[in-house]
Design a protein around this motif. Sequence first.
Motif, PDB file in Angstrom:
ATOM      1  N   ASP A 183       0.947  -1.321   0.030  1.00  9.41           N
ATOM      2  CA  ASP A 183       0.130   0.005   0.360  1.00  9.41           C
ATOM      3  C   ASP A 183       0.952   1.185  -0.065  1.00  9.41           C
ATOM      4  O   ASP A 183       1.235   1.938   1.331  1.00  9.41           O
ATOM      5  CB  ASP A 183      -0.781  -0.217   1.040  1.00  9.41           C
ATOM      6  CG  ASP A 183      -1.832   1.105   1.346  1.00  9.41           C
ATOM      7  OD1 ASP A 183      -2.550   1.594   0.189  1.00  9.41           O
ATOM      8  OD2 ASP A 183      -2.624   1.214   2.577  1.00  9.41           O
ATOM      9  N   ASP A 185       0.646   4.025  -1.185  1.00 12.64           N
ATOM     10  CA  ASP A 185       0.179   5.812  -0.621  1.00 12.64           C
ATOM     11  C   ASP A 185      -0.388   5.901   0.361  1.00 12.64           C
ATOM     12  O   ASP A 185      -0.890   6.733   0.159  1.00 12.64           O
ATOM     13  CB  ASP A 185      -0.766   5.888  -2.238  1.00 12.64           C
ATOM     14  CG  ASP A 185      -1.595   4.783  -2.287  1.00 12.64           C
ATOM     15  OD1 ASP A 185      -1.973   4.342  -1.765  1.00 12.64           O
ATOM     16  OD2 ASP A 185      -1.973   5.465  -3.194  1.00 12.64           O
ATOM     17  N   ASP A 187      -2.817   4.733   1.222  1.00 11.85           N
ATOM     18  CA  ASP A 187      -4.596   4.914   1.858  1.00 11.85           C
ATOM     19  C   ASP A 187      -5.322   3.982   2.039  1.00 11.85           C
ATOM     20  O   ASP A 187      -6.872   3.703   1.681  1.00 11.85           O
ATOM     21  CB  ASP A 187      -5.018   5.519  -0.139  1.00 11.85           C
ATOM     22  CG  ASP A 187      -4.980   4.628  -0.926  1.00 11.85           C
ATOM     23  OD1 ASP A 187      -5.201   3.250  -1.072  1.00 11.85           O
ATOM     24  OD2 ASP A 187      -5.689   5.026  -1.744  1.00 11.85           O
ATOM     25  N   ARG A 189      -5.878   1.352   0.170  1.00 10.52           N
ATOM     26  CA  ARG A 189      -6.870   0.393  -0.991  1.00 10.52           C
ATOM     27  C   ARG A 189      -6.026   0.322  -1.949  1.00 10.52           C
ATOM     28  O   ARG A 189      -5.389   0.553  -2.221  1.00 10.52           O
ATOM     29  CB  ARG A 189      -7.600   1.932  -1.312  1.00 10.52           C
ATOM     30  CG  ARG A 189      -9.157   2.668  -0.593  1.00 10.52           C
ATOM     31  CD  ARG A 189      -8.892   3.664  -1.581  1.00 10.52           C
ATOM     32  NE  ARG A 189     -10.054   3.302  -2.927  1.00 10.52           N
ATOM     33  CZ  ARG A 189     -11.201   3.820  -3.198  1.00 10.52           C
ATOM     34  NH1 ARG A 189     -11.865   4.654  -2.288  1.00 10.52           N
ATOM     35  NH2 ARG A 189     -11.792   3.576  -4.524  1.00 10.52           N
ATOM     36  N   ASP A 191      -4.527  -0.093  -5.526  1.00  9.52           N
ATOM     37  CA  ASP A 191      -4.742   0.509  -6.119  1.00  9.52           C
ATOM     38  C   ASP A 191      -3.881   0.403  -7.573  1.00  9.52           C
ATOM     39  O   ASP A 191      -3.165  -0.764  -7.251  1.00  9.52           O
ATOM     40  CB  ASP A 191      -3.945   2.090  -6.420  1.00  9.52           C
ATOM     41  CG  ASP A 191      -4.306   2.671  -5.169  1.00  9.52           C
ATOM     42  OD1 ASP A 191      -5.707   3.286  -5.557  1.00  9.52           O
ATOM     43  OD2 ASP A 191      -3.746   2.873  -3.898  1.00  9.52           O
ATOM     44  N   GLU A 194      -0.085  -0.591  -7.333  1.00 13.04           N
ATOM     45  CA  GLU A 194      -0.015  -2.309  -6.088  1.00 13.04           C
ATOM     46  C   GLU A 194      -0.391  -2.837  -6.390  1.00 13.04           C
ATOM     47  O   GLU A 194      -0.768  -3.761  -6.020  1.00 13.04           O
ATOM     48  CB  GLU A 194      -1.114  -1.507  -5.698  1.00 13.04           C
ATOM     49  CG  GLU A 194      -0.130   0.201  -4.565  1.00 13.04           C
ATOM     50  CD  GLU A 194      -1.323   0.663  -3.530  1.00 13.04           C
ATOM     51  OE1 GLU A 194      -0.667   2.286  -3.126  1.00 13.04           O
ATOM     52  OE2 GLU A 194      -2.032   0.646  -3.169  1.00 13.04           O
TER      53      GLU A 194
HETATM   54 CA   LIG Z   1      -3.510   2.335  -1.825  1.00 12.18          CA
END
Ligand SMILES: [Ca+2]
Length: 441
Positions: A183, A185, A187, A189, A191, A194
């Motif tokens: 992860d 960034d 966040d 989530r 992405d 990733e």
């Molecule tokens: Ca992320």
Amino acid sequence: MVIWAIAILAVIAAGTQVAGFRQAVLGQEAIARVQARWAARAGVETMLALMDYDTEYPESDRPMLLVSELENYSTGELETGTYDIRHVVDGVEWAGPMDEHSRMNLNSVDKALLGNIEDMTVDVVDAIVDWRDTDGTESAIGAESDYYLNRGMGYSPRNANFRSLAELELVTGAYPTSVRGEDWDLDNRLDASEDDGDLSWPEDSGDGVLDSGWARLFTAVSRDTGRALDGSDRINLKNSSIESIREAAPSLSAEQAAGLVTFSRGNNVRLETLIWVPLSQAVTGATSPTTTTTRGRSGRSSAGASSANSAVPDLTDDQLRQVLDRCTMTDYLRPAPGKINVNVVSRDVLVQIFGMNFKEADNLLAKRDRERDGFTSILDLLDAGVDRQWLATNGRYLDVVSNVFTISCKGRSLNGLAEVELVVVVDRSALPAHVLSYREN
Ligand SMILES: [Ca+2]
Ligand SMILES: [Ca+2]
Ligand SMILES: [Ca+2]
């Protein structure tokens, strides 16, 4: 001459057209980005409104109500765009904001629990403790100011609480790859970059599951403000009268309230100790869950020992529930590091930090999933197969309320061309909800 003039004019006209077209495209992109940003903002505002409503009108027997409300409104459509809010816990994606109270607060976790984490070495554990403790004395193989300055790192430990999870990466040995895992960034989530292997940074397994690093276990921003389930402030036993204690917890007798006063005046005592040590025994100073070994019928340690005070009736579990909900022994002049909400605690936290075995952790989570409205007391964990002595020891980290959430909201423009992500950390313990940090990706 005329033909020449026409030719030149044609060239100018064509050039103007190209420039105009380009500007129009740029204008569209700018509009799309504005649309995406405001769509994301709408999602964040929706979450804030729901949190404010729950803070103003809490339903104390349904602690999970807010979570399901947040889930219900986690996606939305506007005239000019759409938004969606998600987060990952234990590798599984959920709708809605991430509850920071599903994780352990980096500022309260003790050394022994840090030591449980499989891939965290002893030097990093010591360096984390040195980073946040106020003194400049190195623990066994830790690191204080000299260490960082001698290596030309250009900064020293804060010697105070971590303010963000990213700050953990400044601690020597806590590499960004360990902290963030896939992860990148932060966040919560998964992405695109990733989940595409080595095609783009970061390196990831591309298996469709977000394998976060230590970030999945910790938070630096959860806050404990001493609120009971009904939103009222817990009363501090250390400076309360017998009358005010009985007002807050009406099921107690005067003798029991007096016993709590006596108990609270002791040194280094914790309220959660009473989960294991009967009040009659606790008032005499026998407060360590580990030194009391005799057990009574109820499974709790026997009150028949010579150190018990027979004038103080022990608390029933129902009374203890009320005491844990309405009373505290912490001064909340400023917020304390947040506790873990057992209604949302992640399996990884139970296993990696508390050292629970897989079966115990799964039993607990299965029981929790059946209680749709949520646990209303940490004592509910006893019904989920958790050991009473374990609960007394670790109860100081546990609660059934959440204050701080991270909203990772992606907004998309109407034409789907632009995407803007807002990562907003919110404390909703007081009205109106307070934005602790705001980041735009
Ligand atoms: Ca992320
Ligand atoms: Ca220090
Ligand atoms: Ca990648």
